[in-house]
Design a protein around this motif. Sequence first.
Motif, PDB file in Angstrom:
ATOM      1  N   CYS A  11       0.844  -1.195   0.000  1.00  0.00           N
ATOM      2  CA  CYS A  11       0.000   0.000   0.000  1.00  0.00           C
ATOM      3  C   CYS A  11       0.884   1.251   0.000  1.00  0.00           C
ATOM      4  O   CYS A  11       1.784   1.380   0.829  1.00  0.00           O
ATOM      5  N   PRO A  12       0.633   2.189  -0.925  1.00  0.00           N
ATOM      6  CA  PRO A  12       1.449   3.406  -0.938  1.00  0.00           C
ATOM      7  C   PRO A  12       1.176   4.323   0.255  1.00  0.00           C
ATOM      8  O   PRO A  12       1.983   5.188   0.565  1.00  0.00           O
ATOM      9  N   LYS A  13       0.076   4.114   0.951  1.00  0.00           N
ATOM     10  CA  LYS A  13      -0.267   4.963   2.093  1.00  0.00           C
ATOM     11  C   LYS A  13       0.349   4.464   3.405  1.00  0.00           C
ATOM     12  O   LYS A  13       0.985   5.222   4.120  1.00  0.00           O
ATOM     13  N   CYS A  14       0.161   3.148   3.706  1.00  0.00           N
ATOM     14  CA  CYS A  14       0.621   2.640   5.005  1.00  0.00           C
ATOM     15  C   CYS A  14       1.725   1.585   4.893  1.00  0.00           C
ATOM     16  O   CYS A  14       2.191   1.091   5.909  1.00  0.00           O
ATOM     17  N   GLN A  15       2.107   1.204   3.662  1.00  0.00           N
ATOM     18  CA  GLN A  15       3.171   0.235   3.394  1.00  0.00           C
ATOM     19  C   GLN A  15       2.823  -1.193   3.815  1.00  0.00           C
ATOM     20  O   GLN A  15       3.703  -2.046   3.868  1.00  0.00           O
ATOM     21  N   CYS A  41      -6.064  -1.898   0.043  1.00  0.00           N
ATOM     22  CA  CYS A  41      -5.269  -2.334   1.187  1.00  0.00           C
ATOM     23  C   CYS A  41      -6.177  -3.011   2.216  1.00  0.00           C
ATOM     24  O   CYS A  41      -7.254  -2.510   2.529  1.00  0.00           O
ATOM     25  N   CYS A  44      -5.743  -0.521   5.782  1.00  0.00           N
ATOM     26  CA  CYS A  44      -6.300   0.830   5.919  1.00  0.00           C
ATOM     27  C   CYS A  44      -7.395   1.146   4.892  1.00  0.00           C
ATOM     28  O   CYS A  44      -7.916   2.248   4.876  1.00  0.00           O
ATOM     29  N   HIS A  46      -7.199   1.817   1.829  1.00  0.00           N
ATOM     30  CA  HIS A  46      -6.782   2.744   0.767  1.00  0.00           C
ATOM     31  C   HIS A  46      -6.855   2.008  -0.571  1.00  0.00           C
ATOM     32  O   HIS A  46      -6.501   0.835  -0.664  1.00  0.00           O
ATOM     33  N   TRP A  48      -5.783   2.052  -4.741  1.00  0.00           N
ATOM     34  CA  TRP A  48      -4.850   2.660  -5.683  1.00  0.00           C
ATOM     35  C   TRP A  48      -4.845   1.878  -6.979  1.00  0.00           C
ATOM     36  O   TRP A  48      -5.260   0.739  -7.043  1.00  0.00           O
TER      37      TRP A  48
END
Length: 65
Positions: A11-15, A41, A44, A46, A48
Amino acid sequence: MTPFERPDRCCPKCQHKGYMFRARKTVEVPEGKFAETKYRCRACAHEWWERIPAPPEKPKKDEAA
């Protein structure tokens, strides 16, 4: 032929490395044809998109022959 290996994406937001496949579509832009894939994700929620060059289309066989 080499076996398919799942890309190591996160996830680019929370990895977080847990994700769900959501959708895939082919898009044409001035740069060429691309396959867009949507993920969500699991940690979270998210969402993408990832865009990669579309694989070449297989030629259709002549059915009349």
